[in-house]
Design a protein around this motif. Structure first.
Motif, PDB file in Angstrom:
ATOM      1  N   LEU A   8      13.488  14.709 -26.947  1.00  0.00           N
ATOM      2  CA  LEU A   8      12.050  14.488 -27.076  1.00  0.00           C
ATOM      3  C   LEU A   8      11.294  15.482 -26.201  1.00  0.00           C
ATOM      4  O   LEU A   8      11.519  15.554 -24.998  1.00  0.00           O
ATOM      5  N   ASP A   9      10.407  16.244 -26.819  1.00  0.00           N
ATOM      6  CA  ASP A   9       9.589  17.218 -26.089  1.00  0.00           C
ATOM      7  C   ASP A   9       8.286  16.545 -25.683  1.00  0.00           C
ATOM      8  O   ASP A   9       7.429  16.289 -26.500  1.00  0.00           O
ATOM      9  N   TYR A  10       8.164  16.224 -24.412  1.00  0.00           N
ATOM     10  CA  TYR A  10       6.940  15.601 -23.919  1.00  0.00           C
ATOM     11  C   TYR A  10       6.148  16.552 -23.030  1.00  0.00           C
ATOM     12  O   TYR A  10       5.287  16.132 -22.257  1.00  0.00           O
ATOM     13  N   GLY A  11       6.441  17.853 -23.149  1.00  0.00           N
ATOM     14  CA  GLY A  11       5.633  18.866 -22.477  1.00  0.00           C
ATOM     15  C   GLY A  11       6.059  19.214 -21.067  1.00  0.00           C
ATOM     16  O   GLY A  11       5.299  19.837 -20.336  1.00  0.00           O
ATOM     17  N   GLY A  13       9.397  20.715 -18.640  1.00  0.00           N
ATOM     18  CA  GLY A  13      10.765  21.212 -18.520  1.00  0.00           C
ATOM     19  C   GLY A  13      11.133  22.257 -19.549  1.00  0.00           C
ATOM     20  O   GLY A  13      10.384  22.572 -20.469  1.00  0.00           O
ATOM     21  N   ASN A  14      12.329  22.796 -19.365  1.00  0.00           N
ATOM     22  CA  ASN A  14      12.840  23.842 -20.239  1.00  0.00           C
ATOM     23  C   ASN A  14      13.821  23.226 -21.231  1.00  0.00           C
ATOM     24  O   ASN A  14      15.023  23.167 -20.995  1.00  0.00           O
ATOM     25  N   LEU A  15      13.317  22.761 -22.354  1.00  0.00           N
ATOM     26  CA  LEU A  15      14.144  22.064 -23.328  1.00  0.00           C
ATOM     27  C   LEU A  15      15.088  22.995 -24.070  1.00  0.00           C
ATOM     28  O   LEU A  15      16.152  22.568 -24.519  1.00  0.00           O
ATOM     29  N   ARG A  16      14.726  24.241 -24.213  1.00  0.00           N
ATOM     30  CA  ARG A  16      15.588  25.176 -24.952  1.00  0.00           C
ATOM     31  C   ARG A  16      16.913  25.385 -24.226  1.00  0.00           C
ATOM     32  O   ARG A  16      17.954  25.486 -24.866  1.00  0.00           O
ATOM     33  N   GLU A  19      18.902  22.322 -24.948  1.00  0.00           N
ATOM     34  CA  GLU A  19      19.336  22.366 -26.347  1.00  0.00           C
ATOM     35  C   GLU A  19      20.562  23.268 -26.509  1.00  0.00           C
ATOM     36  O   GLU A  19      21.556  22.884 -27.135  1.00  0.00           O
ATOM     37  N   ARG A  20      20.517  24.449 -25.929  1.00  0.00           N
ATOM     38  CA  ARG A  20      21.653  25.375 -26.026  1.00  0.00           C
ATOM     39  C   ARG A  20      22.896  24.829 -25.327  1.00  0.00           C
ATOM     40  O   ARG A  20      24.015  24.972 -25.827  1.00  0.00           O
ATOM     41  N   ALA A  21      22.712  24.195 -24.185  1.00  0.00           N
ATOM     42  CA  ALA A  21      23.848  23.644 -23.438  1.00  0.00           C
ATOM     43  C   ALA A  21      24.563  22.569 -24.249  1.00  0.00           C
ATOM     44  O   ALA A  21      25.796  22.536 -24.305  1.00  0.00           O
ATOM     45  N   VAL A  31      15.075  19.171 -31.541  1.00  0.00           N
ATOM     46  CA  VAL A  31      14.011  18.987 -30.550  1.00  0.00           C
ATOM     47  C   VAL A  31      12.764  18.571 -31.307  1.00  0.00           C
ATOM     48  O   VAL A  31      12.315  19.265 -32.210  1.00  0.00           O
ATOM     49  N   THR A  32      12.220  17.423 -30.933  1.00  0.00           N
ATOM     50  CA  THR A  32      11.013  16.921 -31.610  1.00  0.00           C
ATOM     51  C   THR A  32       9.774  17.501 -30.943  1.00  0.00           C
ATOM     52  O   THR A  32       9.751  17.687 -29.729  1.00  0.00           O
TER      53      THR A  32
END
Length: 33
Positions: A8-11, A13-16, A19-21, A31-32
């Motif tokens: 969940l992307d709530y704005g 942190g580094n979600l990418r 995601e890759r990990a 990723v939403t």
């Protein structure tokens, strides 16, 4: 059986990087917005 995770992307942190990990372990990642 494949595994799937939704991040969940709530704005914050580094979600990418997360995601890759997770994807490196063969998990289908979404990723939403």
């Amino acid at each position: 059986m494949s595994k799937k995770i939704v991040i969940l992307d709530y704005g914050s942190g580094n979600l990418r990087s997360a995601e890759r990990a997770v994807a490196r372990h063969g998990v289908d990642v979404t990723v939403t917005p």
